[in-house]
Design an enzyme around this catalytic site. Structure first.
Site, PDB file in Angstrom:
ATOM      1  N   ARG A  90       0.835  -1.197   0.000  1.00 42.44           N
ATOM      2  CA  ARG A  90       0.000   0.000   0.000  1.00 42.44           C
ATOM      3  C   ARG A  90       0.873   1.251   0.000  1.00 42.44           C
ATOM      4  NH1 ARG A  90      -5.131   0.067   1.483  1.00 42.44           N
ATOM      5  NH2 ARG A  90      -4.933   2.079   2.519  1.00 42.44           N
ATOM      6  N   HIS A 108      13.289  -2.019  -2.094  1.00 36.29           N
ATOM      7  CA  HIS A 108      12.779  -2.133  -3.464  1.00 36.29           C
ATOM      8  C   HIS A 108      13.698  -3.040  -4.278  1.00 36.29           C
ATOM      9  CE1 HIS A 108      10.489  -0.987  -6.953  1.00 36.29           C
ATOM     10  NE2 HIS A 108      11.636  -0.869  -7.601  1.00 36.29           N
TER      11      HIS A 108
HETATM   12  C1  GRF Z   1      10.564  -7.877  -1.744  1.00 32.76           C
HETATM   13  O1  GRF Z   1      11.101  -8.287  -2.966  1.00 32.76           O
HETATM   14  C2  GRF Z   1      10.665  -6.378  -1.606  1.00 32.76           C
HETATM   15  O2  GRF Z   1      11.743  -5.845  -2.317  1.00 32.76           O
HETATM   16  C3  GRF Z   1       9.379  -5.890  -2.179  1.00 32.76           C
HETATM   17  O3  GRF Z   1       8.426  -6.850  -1.826  1.00 32.76           O
HETATM   18  C4  GRF Z   1       9.055  -8.118  -1.660  1.00 32.76           C
HETATM   19  C5  GRF Z   1       8.617  -8.656  -0.341  1.00 32.76           C
HETATM   20  O4  GRF Z   1       9.008  -9.999  -0.155  1.00 32.76           O
HETATM   21  N1  GRF Z   1       9.084  -4.562  -1.685  1.00 32.76           N
HETATM   22  P1  GRF Z   1       8.809 -10.702   1.260  1.00 32.76           P
HETATM   23  O5  GRF Z   1       7.310 -10.607   1.620  1.00 32.76           O
HETATM   24  O6  GRF Z   1       9.656  -9.996   2.259  1.00 32.76           O
HETATM   25  O7  GRF Z   1       9.219 -12.130   1.049  1.00 32.76           O
END
Ligand code: GRF
Length: 200
Positions: A90, A108
């Site tokens: 979100r 990211h």
């Molecule tokens: C990660 O790749 C992060 O970079 C992105 O969302 C993903 C989350 O993965 N913002 P997780 O839920 O921590 O396994």
């Protein structure tokens, strides 16, 4: 210091942070895990680690501001010093960002400002990028835009698929996010406008 981790899905980054705290690499407490999705596996990880959880579905809220107000209330109740977004799907309202200015981090799966948005890994592959990577940054009121804390590079091989690249990126994320949090908790991040100096 108290950390809150906001999640929506698998929570592999949450797990990496839980592990780093329990190994004594981060001297802080994960006081709260918040999810907008009651079936997020991240909640199971939190419960296994005896971390308090709070689930709030956005259904029924008239605006982002109203939803965020409830989240802020929980964060205040728990005296949160740092808000960590770990796959939280979100956008935050500007009121939320202002309330926790320079105290909200996001990770990211690309080298910002390239490949912003929810498909950073797929977009890098489709663009034919030879390198991509991971960015940890502070959150401001624009998407994937705030000051960069740390970045690191992942090579894209010709034979890489979205899955294989994702695996490499996740591996790097799980090292970088705990490290960025450690730097914050130890007061080593000096913010000068968009630029962040890492103190020794
Ligand atoms: C990660 O790749 C992060 O970079 C992105 O969302 C993903 C989350 O993965 N913002 P997780 O839920 O921590 O396994």
């Amino acid at each position: 210091m108290n950390i809150a981790v906001l999640v929506s899905g698998n929570g592999s980054n949450l797990q990496a942070i839980i592990d780093a705290v329990s190994q004594g690499k981060i001297h802080a407490k994960i006081a709260l895990v918040i999810s907008d999705n009651d079936s997020a596996y991240a909640l199971t990880r939190a419960k296994k680690a005896n971390i308090e959880t709070f689930v709030l579905s956005p259904n029924g809220f008239k605006s982002r501001e109203d939803y965020d107000k409830e989240i802020i209330k929980e964060l205040k109740k728990t005296n949160i010093d740092l808000v960590v977004l770990a796959g939280f799907m979100r956008l935050l309202s500007s009121n939320f960002v202002k309330t926790y200015e320079n105290k909200i981090m996001n990770i990211h799966p690309a080298l910002l400002p390239s490949f912003k948005g929810t498909h950073g890994i797929k977009d890098a592959i489709e663009h034919g990028a030879k390198v991509t990577g991971v960015t940890v940054h502070f959150v401001d009121d624009k998407l994937d835009n705030g000051p960069v804390i740390i970045q690191d590079v992942v090579k894209v091989d010709e034979k890489d698929t979205i899955d294989s690249l994702e695996e490499k990126i996740h591996k790097l994320e799980h090292k970088m996010y705990p490290e960025a949090i450690r730097l914050f908790i130890e007061g080593k991040l000096k913010i000068e406008g968009r630029k962040i100096k890492i103190l020794k």
